[in-house]
Write an enzyme that holds these catalytic residues in place. Structure first.
Site, short mmCIF file in Angstrom:
data_model
loop_
_atom_site.label_atom_id
_atom_site.label_comp_id
_atom_site.label_asym_id
_atom_site.label_seq_id
_atom_site.Cartn_x
_atom_site.Cartn_y
_atom_site.Cartn_z
CE LYS A 1 -23.23 -0.07 -87.68
NZ LYS A 1 -21.85 0.72 -87.77
CG ASN A 2 -20.30 2.99 -85.50
OD1 ASN A 2 -20.62 2.16 -85.83
ND2 ASN A 2 -19.96 4.14 -86.28
NE ARG B 1 -13.73 -1.09 -92.29
CZ ARG B 1 -12.55 -0.87 -92.91
NH1 ARG B 1 -12.27 -1.98 -94.09
NH2 ARG B 1 -11.56 -0.13 -92.66
CB CYS C 1 -22.19 0.20 -95.72
SG CYS C 1 -23.51 -0.13 -94.71
NE ARG D 1 -15.92 1.34 -94.57
CZ ARG D 1 -16.91 1.31 -93.88
NH1 ARG D 1 -18.10 0.51 -94.18
NH2 ARG D 1 -16.88 1.67 -92.35
CG ASP E 1 -21.44 6.96 -89.74
OD1 ASP E 1 -20.72 6.68 -91.19
OD2 ASP E 1 -20.90 6.48 -88.95
NE ARG F 1 -24.49 -3.82 -91.93
CZ ARG F 1 -23.48 -3.94 -92.40
NH1 ARG F 1 -23.32 -3.96 -93.91
NH2 ARG F 1 -22.36 -4.16 -91.73
C1 UD1 Z 1 -15.87 3.87 -88.42
C2 UD1 Z 1 -17.50 3.71 -88.26
C3 UD1 Z 1 -18.08 4.28 -89.39
C4 UD1 Z 1 -17.77 5.84 -89.72
C5 UD1 Z 1 -16.18 5.84 -89.88
C6 UD1 Z 1 -15.70 7.15 -89.91
C7 UD1 Z 1 -17.45 1.80 -86.94
C8 UD1 Z 1 -17.87 0.23 -86.79
N1 UD1 Z 1 -17.89 2.21 -87.89
O1 UD1 Z 1 -15.59 2.92 -89.57
O2 UD1 Z 1 -19.55 4.15 -89.07
O3 UD1 Z 1 -18.32 6.19 -90.97
O4 UD1 Z 1 -15.54 5.06 -88.73
O5 UD1 Z 1 -16.08 8.03 -88.90
O6 UD1 Z 1 -17.25 2.21 -85.88
N2 UD1 Z 1 -8.78 3.87 -94.02
C9 UD1 Z 1 -7.77 3.40 -94.88
N3 UD1 Z 1 -6.95 2.27 -94.46
C10 UD1 Z 1 -7.32 1.53 -93.22
C11 UD1 Z 1 -8.23 2.10 -92.71
C12 UD1 Z 1 -9.40 3.17 -92.90
O7 UD1 Z 1 -7.42 4.09 -95.91
O8 UD1 Z 1 -6.52 0.79 -92.89
C13 UD1 Z 1 -9.64 4.91 -94.70
C14 UD1 Z 1 -11.26 4.39 -95.13
O9 UD1 Z 1 -11.17 3.75 -96.38
C15 UD1 Z 1 -12.04 5.89 -95.12
C16 UD1 Z 1 -11.15 6.54 -93.69
O10 UD1 Z 1 -9.83 5.86 -93.81
O11 UD1 Z 1 -11.72 6.57 -96.02
C17 UD1 Z 1 -11.77 6.49 -92.61
O12 UD1 Z 1 -12.16 5.08 -92.25
P1 UD1 Z 1 -12.15 4.52 -90.41
O13 UD1 Z 1 -12.00 5.87 -89.73
O14 UD1 Z 1 -11.20 3.55 -90.45
O15 UD1 Z 1 -13.70 4.07 -90.67
P2 UD1 Z 1 -14.02 2.77 -89.96
O16 UD1 Z 1 -13.27 2.26 -88.77
O17 UD1 Z 1 -14.31 1.81 -91.15
#
Ligand code: UD1
Length: 417
Positions: A22-23, A92, A116, A121, A305, A398
């Site tokens: 998925k990711n 997301r 989720c 986030r 995850d 999902r």
């Molecule tokens: C992706 C994955 C998700 C996985 C996560 C961490 C996809 C579609 N989803 O989510 O399954 O759990 O990586 O491996 O690939 N953060 C901020 N500001 C930002 C962006 C992130 O503070 O602009 C924080 C988030 O709130 C969270 C942490 O950084 O606490 C990790 O987020 P991130 O690595 O960005 O995860 P996703 O890309 O949302």
């Protein structure tokens, strides 16, 4: 078909083939917007998040269709549009359209992404990084509008190796003028897959899989044929589910080279693993062995995850386990459901829980609140005595093509209804 019925207690035994990731698929689908031509993607998982992304691409003028199991994406006629608020807010990953639309049109209008309920986030890192490339942002009627007269390569230091921010930046950078250097980049295999896809389309990217990625922007991108790698999180889900039930399984196509921390943990909990290029064979102990402490981390650390699934199977493991979640600040929604099944879990603080293993959980009515927490309840139910009826199946859909089919392949008594 929005609930799952499980008769627990059957040891898992058999072979299951692991679906595409998925990711990896979601940002690659968004990346198709940057290509001028037809892209053929193999192994795209048939999950609702992928259908959501396909729908958004169609709203932006792409022609998308399945041809003999391949997903064909033609973005030749793509246009700058606004995807439906409901779709964007439901996942997301709609945020990937920001980098892709900016790359293609120098402009993007998007509703804020959903996803989720596992934490705040925010998208501040995405916006700050794109801002360095000359993108300006404003909020209009609750929507995000982004535009750049010229998208310029830049040196960007990410304060935290966010997976999504790294991917968004790469999407914009391949279409920008000049060189972009991303320092502190996420190293997750899904970031690597996005880079490999873009390279197969003609992009120039160095440092794939490291925390410093260099992109020479502006190369014309053609369509390509690309295979989405297998899903390490789905493989990990089934790998840990076996600790709740016992037995032995073969996880065909499991991407073991990207599952080092996961396989290592399974071995520490007493499983025997034999891995090769075809997948991994796992033999489970009667009862999961001791695991005093587990901490999630960015790749190559233990993936957040899979935290809920490990939590679910620690409920019947030997001894006490302290689990610390370091990536998301609100990822213990599954605790109430597990407690209703008889688990002994204490929330230490918002980031840690203490699990004391009991002999057995008992089946009950439960509700999935989010994707991985839902899969964790399925794992717990597979090992519990009696029947569990789980609502909220749409969250599990999902990310899992068909969790009931897959676990039935392994002998579990589980149906969706
Ligand atoms: C992706 C994955 C998700 C996985 C996560 C961490 C996809 C579609 N989803 O989510 O399954 O759990 O990586 O491996 O690939 N953060 C901020 N500001 C930002 C962006 C992130 O503070 O602009 C924080 C988030 O709130 C969270 C942490 O950084 O606490 C990790 O987020 P991130 O690595 O960005 O995860 P996703 O890309 O949302």
């Amino acid at each position: 078909m929005d609930s799952i019925r499980v008769q627990g207690g059957t040891p898992l035994q058999g072979i299951v083939k692991i679906q595409g990731s998925k990711n990896a698929a979601l940002p690659i689908l968004a990346a198709c917007l940057l290509t001028n031509g037809q892209t053929y993607l193999e192994n795209v998982p048939k999950i609702s998040d992928a259908y959501g992304m396909i729908h958004m691409l169609e709203e932006l003028g792409c022609l998308v269709r399945w041809e003999r199991g391949l997903l064909k994406v033609d973005s030749g006629e793509a246009r700058l549009g606004v995807v439906s608020a409901k779709l964007a807010a439901s996942m997301r990953s709609s945020i990937f359209l920001l980098g892709a639309l900016l790359g293609r049109f120098r402009k993007a209008v998007l509703d804020y992404p959903g996803g989720c309920v596992i934490g705040k986030r925010p998208i501040d890192l995405h916006l700050k990084a794109l801002g360095k490339m000359g993108v300006r942002f404003q909020e209009k009627e609750g929507r995000l509008e982004a535009s750049a007269d010229e998208l310029r390569g830049a040196d960007v230091e990410l304060g935290f190796p966010s997976v999504g921010a790294t991917e968004n930046l790469i999407l914009a950078a391949v279409a920008a003028k000049g060189r972009t250097t991303v320092k502190g980049a996420a190293r997750e295999p899904e970031v690597q897959a996005l880079c490999e896809f873009l390279k197969s389309c003609g992009a120039f990217i160095q440092g794939t899989g490291t925390n410093e990625i260099k992109i020479e922007g502006g190369k014309p991108l053609s369509g390509a044929r690309f295979r989405i790698p297998a899903d390490r999180i789905v493989a990990g889900t089934y790998l840990f589910t076996g600790f709740a039930t016992g037995g032995n399984v073969f996880l065909e196509d499991a991407p073991v080279s990207h599952m080092e921390a996961v396989c290592h943990l399974a071995e520490r909990m007493g499983a025997s693993l034999v891995a090769d290029q075809e997948g991994v064979y796992v033999q489970y102990p009667e009862r999961a062995g001791e695991l005093p402490f587990l901490r999630t981390d960015v790749y190559p650390g233990f993936p957040t995850d899979l935290q809920s699934i490990v939590l679910a199977v620690r409920c019947t493991g030997t001894g006490t386990t302290l689990i610390r979640e370091t990536i998301f600040e609100d990822r213990f929604h599954v605790v109430d459901g597990l407690r209703n099944m008889g688990a002994q879990i204490r929330i230490v603080d918002g980031r840690s829980v203490l699990v004391n293993g009991v002999e057995r959980l008992r089946g009950t009515r439960a509700e999935a609140m989010e994707l991985r927490g839902g899969a964790a309840l399925v794992a717990a139910a597979a090992g519990a005595s009696g029947e569990t009826i789980l609502s909220g199946k749409q969250f599990i859909d999902r990310g899992y093509e068909n969790i009931c089919r897959d676990l039935r392949e392994l002998g579990a008594r589980i149906v969706s209804e």
